[in-house]
Design a protein around this motif. Structure first.
Motif, PDB file in Angstrom:
ATOM      1  N   TRP A   1       0.817  -1.212   0.000  1.00 33.83           N
ATOM      2  CA  TRP A   1       0.000   0.000   0.000  1.00 33.83           C
ATOM      3  C   TRP A   1       0.850   1.261   0.000  1.00 33.83           C
ATOM      4  N   LEU A   2       2.029   1.162   0.603  1.00 26.57           N
ATOM      5  CA  LEU A   2       2.829   2.369   0.842  1.00 26.57           C
ATOM      6  C   LEU A   2       4.087   2.455  -0.001  1.00 26.57           C
ATOM      7  N   HIS A   3       4.633   1.326  -0.386  1.00 30.56           N
ATOM      8  CA  HIS A   3       5.994   1.348  -0.932  1.00 30.56           C
ATOM      9  C   HIS A   3       6.073   0.671  -2.296  1.00 30.56           C
ATOM     10  N   THR A   4       5.086   0.947  -3.138  1.00 30.37           N
ATOM     11  CA  THR A   4       5.053   0.261  -4.438  1.00 30.37           C
ATOM     12  C   THR A   4       6.327   0.507  -5.237  1.00 30.37           C
ATOM     13  N   HIS A   5       6.829   1.755  -5.155  1.00 26.94           N
ATOM     14  CA  HIS A   5       8.027   2.043  -5.960  1.00 26.94           C
ATOM     15  C   HIS A   5       9.252   1.308  -5.449  1.00 26.94           C
ATOM     16  N   LEU A   6       9.349   1.245  -4.127  1.00 26.38           N
ATOM     17  CA  LEU A   6      10.472   0.504  -3.547  1.00 26.38           C
ATOM     18  C   LEU A   6      10.363  -0.975  -3.931  1.00 26.38           C
TER      19      LEU A   6
ATOM     20  N   GLN B   1       8.860  -2.184  -6.560  1.00 28.11           N
ATOM     21  CA  GLN B   1       9.211  -2.289  -7.993  1.00 28.11           C
ATOM     22  C   GLN B   1      10.726  -2.281  -8.179  1.00 28.11           C
ATOM     23  N   ASP B   2      11.386  -1.386  -7.439  1.00 28.93           N
ATOM     24  CA  ASP B   2      12.856  -1.304  -7.570  1.00 28.93           C
ATOM     25  C   ASP B   2      13.506  -2.605  -7.134  1.00 28.93           C
TER      26      ASP B   2
ATOM     27  N   ILE C   1      12.189  -5.588  -7.003  1.00 24.86           N
ATOM     28  CA  ILE C   1      11.874  -6.660  -7.956  1.00 24.86           C
ATOM     29  C   ILE C   1      12.751  -6.512  -9.192  1.00 24.86           C
ATOM     30  N   SER C   2      12.859  -5.273  -9.640  1.00 25.51           N
ATOM     31  CA  SER C   2      13.635  -5.000 -10.832  1.00 25.51           C
ATOM     32  C   SER C   2      15.100  -5.433 -10.655  1.00 25.51           C
ATOM     33  N   ILE C   3      15.678  -5.063  -9.523  1.00 25.07           N
ATOM     34  CA  ILE C   3      17.070  -5.450  -9.239  1.00 25.07           C
ATOM     35  C   ILE C   3      17.178  -6.972  -9.171  1.00 25.07           C
ATOM     36  N   CYS C   4      16.224  -7.580  -8.464  1.00 24.63           N
ATOM     37  CA  CYS C   4      16.313  -9.032  -8.257  1.00 24.63           C
ATOM     38  C   CYS C   4      16.131  -9.794  -9.563  1.00 24.63           C
ATOM     39  N   ARG C   5      15.350  -9.251 -10.475  1.00 21.32           N
ATOM     40  CA  ARG C   5      15.155  -9.954 -11.747  1.00 21.32           C
ATOM     41  C   ARG C   5      16.404  -9.932 -12.607  1.00 21.32           C
ATOM     42  N   GLU C   6      17.285  -8.991 -12.317  1.00 16.73           N
ATOM     43  CA  GLU C   6      18.584  -8.989 -13.003  1.00 16.73           C
ATOM     44  C   GLU C   6      19.501 -10.067 -12.426  1.00 16.73           C
ATOM     45  N   THR C   7      19.218 -10.461 -11.192  1.00 13.39           N
ATOM     46  CA  THR C   7      20.165 -11.294 -10.444  1.00 13.39           C
ATOM     47  C   THR C   7      19.699 -12.740 -10.288  1.00 13.39           C
ATOM     48  N   PHE C   8      18.382 -12.919 -10.166  1.00 11.22           N
ATOM     49  CA  PHE C   8      17.857 -14.259  -9.867  1.00 11.22           C
ATOM     50  C   PHE C   8      17.064 -14.774 -11.055  1.00 11.22           C
ATOM     51  N   SER C   9      16.831 -16.083 -11.070  1.00 10.82           N
ATOM     52  CA  SER C   9      16.096 -16.608 -12.224  1.00 10.82           C
ATOM     53  C   SER C   9      14.590 -16.583 -11.991  1.00 10.82           C
TER      54      SER C   9
ATOM     55  N   PHE D   1      -4.311  -4.022  -8.322  1.00 13.13           N
ATOM     56  CA  PHE D   1      -3.445  -2.836  -8.477  1.00 13.13           C
ATOM     57  C   PHE D   1      -1.977  -3.222  -8.398  1.00 13.13           C
ATOM     58  N   LEU D   2      -1.648  -4.183  -7.542  1.00 17.23           N
ATOM     59  CA  LEU D   2      -0.239  -4.557  -7.404  1.00 17.23           C
ATOM     60  C   LEU D   2       0.222  -5.353  -8.621  1.00 17.23           C
ATOM     61  N   ARG D   3      -0.664  -6.219  -9.091  1.00 21.73           N
ATOM     62  CA  ARG D   3      -0.326  -6.956 -10.321  1.00 21.73           C
ATOM     63  C   ARG D   3       0.009  -6.008 -11.444  1.00 21.73           C
ATOM     64  N   ARG D   4      -0.850  -4.943 -11.569  1.00 23.24           N
ATOM     65  CA  ARG D   4      -0.601  -3.974 -12.644  1.00 23.24           C
ATOM     66  C   ARG D   4       0.735  -3.273 -12.425  1.00 23.24           C
ATOM     67  N   GLU D   5       0.990  -2.867 -11.159  1.00 22.12           N
ATOM     68  CA  GLU D   5       2.222  -2.122 -10.858  1.00 22.12           C
ATOM     69  C   GLU D   5       3.467  -2.938 -11.170  1.00 22.12           C
ATOM     70  N   VAL D   6       3.412  -4.234 -10.928  1.00 21.65           N
ATOM     71  CA  VAL D   6       4.622  -5.029 -11.115  1.00 21.65           C
ATOM     72  C   VAL D   6       4.647  -5.786 -12.435  1.00 21.65           C
ATOM     73  N   SER D   7       3.541  -5.721 -13.189  1.00 25.73           N
ATOM     74  CA  SER D   7       3.474  -6.572 -14.376  1.00 25.73           C
ATOM     75  C   SER D   7       4.482  -6.165 -15.441  1.00 25.73           C
ATOM     76  N   GLY D   8       4.789  -4.863 -15.521  1.00 25.18           N
ATOM     77  CA  GLY D   8       5.742  -4.387 -16.535  1.00 25.18           C
ATOM     78  C   GLY D   8       7.126  -4.976 -16.332  1.00 25.18           C
ATOM     79  N   LEU D   9       7.349  -5.567 -15.199  1.00 28.11           N
ATOM     80  CA  LEU D   9       8.687  -6.081 -14.890  1.00 28.11           C
ATOM     81  C   LEU D   9       8.873  -7.524 -15.334  1.00 28.11           C
ATOM     82  N   ARG D  10       7.813  -8.099 -15.918  1.00 28.01           N
ATOM     83  CA  ARG D  10       7.909  -9.535 -16.237  1.00 28.01           C
ATOM     84  C   ARG D  10       8.931  -9.849 -17.303  1.00 28.01           C
ATOM     85  N   ASP D  11       9.161  -8.845 -18.209  1.00 28.39           N
ATOM     86  CA  ASP D  11      10.007  -9.163 -19.352  1.00 28.39           C
ATOM     87  C   ASP D  11      11.464  -8.784 -19.153  1.00 28.39           C
ATOM     88  N   SER D  12      11.945  -8.884 -17.934  1.00 25.88           N
ATOM     89  CA  SER D  12      13.358  -8.564 -17.724  1.00 25.88           C
ATOM     90  C   SER D  12      14.215  -9.604 -18.450  1.00 25.88           C
ATOM     91  N   PRO D  13      15.455  -9.257 -18.804  1.00 19.42           N
ATOM     92  CA  PRO D  13      16.255 -10.118 -19.674  1.00 19.42           C
ATOM     93  C   PRO D  13      16.337 -11.567 -19.189  1.00 19.42           C
TER      94      PRO D  13
END
Ligand code: SPD
Length: 356
Positions: A249-254, A256-257, A259-267, A335-347
């Motif tokens: 509810w409070l930290h969606t951007h954090l 997202q960040d 998740i974004s970092i972890c998707r670069e690092t984890f499978s 709402f959370l699914r939408r917020e994080v869905s753009g991150l699905r296609d990380s390399p």
């Protein structure tokens, strides 16, 4: 009264008291607050507040948690201290039992700690078969250790906590959590987790649990890329990380960040959550990641706690976690699914299916 008065924390008169402490002094000199640990007229409020002495207005302007506050009625302040790293407060509350506060933010209460400690420990450990070596980063209160101890397959539990005061305070005031330190499989390292991980052999752990405070103060490094890279290096192939991941509810951007970092690092990277009434907005999230290697199906526990001999009762009865709660924890609101869905296609994850 203005912010220049020289009344320091812990009763010393050497340090200028910051403005954010003034309200407590105005209303209740007996419970004079440290900078972050504000007790006003018998109520503890988080997040830390600042007080306009002229206007007699209290501002809740913490950047992690702006525009709102949550209060607990204080029966008795049991401990106030300042370690090298943070301010530590323990009080007896009217409705949640004893409460541990670090830098003005509730870390746990006796009433609802079960939800957080059980979920952060069993979500990862029930997602892999026979976990043997586990590392806890933070977690100095011992509650997560208590939960890991339920797993008889575990042979080694390392814990790296930076602040010895948290451990000592927990042993004195929270014996039901600190009991976790009594398990002979536990090895305590007091120090900086980043340094600890630098010296950890590659692939050592089956699971790493990051039970940190919020990413301000000593925990700031724990949400950054280099830290996650060190975690991934310390895990075996198909090893798992469970990281405290704030409020949706409070930290969606954090989130997202992270998740974004972890998707670069984890499978694989997943988000789960649970209700913890005394945390900001009443919920807390967990980031679950696995390293490349054997597939980890986080959403369907392969190591169900109900089937582990003695696990339900070990040291004390489970209060919150079960396999149904495990699976439910991964259901995300739209709402959370939408917020994080753009991150699905990380390399690293492109083409490997839905991860969140
Ligand atoms: N916003 C508070 C998050 C606290 C996470 N750590 C709690 C420590 C309990 N073992």
């Amino acid at each position: 009264m203005d912010g220049k008065e020289n009344n320091g924390v812990n009763g010393s008169n050497k340090v200028g008291i910051p403005k954010c402490c003034l309200k407590a002094r105005v209303f209740d000199p007996e419970l004079e607050a440290n900078c972050h640990s504000t007790v006003v007229s018998g109520w503890f409020s988080q997040p830390p507040t600042s007080f306009d002495g002229k206007e007699k207005v209290l501002y809740f302007n913490n950047p992690m948690w702006p525009g709102e506050a949550h209060s607990l009625k204080v029966e008795k302040v049991l401990f106030k201290g300042k370690s090298e790293f943070q301010e530590v407060l323990v009080f007896e509350s009217a409705s949640y039992g004893k409460v541990l506060v670090l830098d003005g933010i509730v870390q746990l209460t006796e009433k609802d700690e079960c939800a957080y400690q059980e979920m952060i420990a069993h979500l990862p450990l029930c997602s892999i078969k026979s976990p043997k070596k586990v590392l806890v980063v933070g977690g100095g209160d011992g509650g997560v250790l208590r939960e890991i101890s339920r797993h008889s397959s575990v042979e080694l539990i390392d814990i790296c906590e930076i602040d010895k005061m948290v451990i000592d305070v927990s042993k004195k005031y929270f014996p039901d959590l600190a009991i976790g330190f009594e398990d002979p499989r536990v090895n305590l390292h007091v120090g900086d987790a980043v340094e600890f991980l630098k010296n950890t052999p590659e692939g050592k752990y089956d699971a790493i649990i990051v039970d940190s405070s919020d990413p301000v103060g000593p925990a700031i490094e724990l949400v950054e890329g280099p830290f996650f890279a060190k975690i991934a290096r310390a895990l075996r192939p198909g090893g798992v990380l469970c990281n405290m991941a704030e409020s949706m509810w409070l930290h969606t951007h954090l989130i997202q960040d992270m998740i974004s970092i972890c998707r670069e690092t984890f499978s694989s990277v997943h988000y789960a959550w649970a209700s913890v009434p005394t945390y900001p907005s009443g919920v807390i999230g967990f980031l679950l990641c696995s390293t490349e290697g054997p597939f980890v199906d986080f959403k369907h526990p392969v190591n169900p706690i109900e089937k582990l001999e003695g696990a339900l009762q070990h040291q004390r009865e489970l209060k919150f976690y079960n396999s149904e709660m495990h699976e439910a924890a991964f259901a995300l609101p739209c709402f959370l699914r939408r917020e994080v869905s753009g991150l699905r296609d990380s390399p690293r994850s492109a083409g490997s299916g839905v991860k969140i």
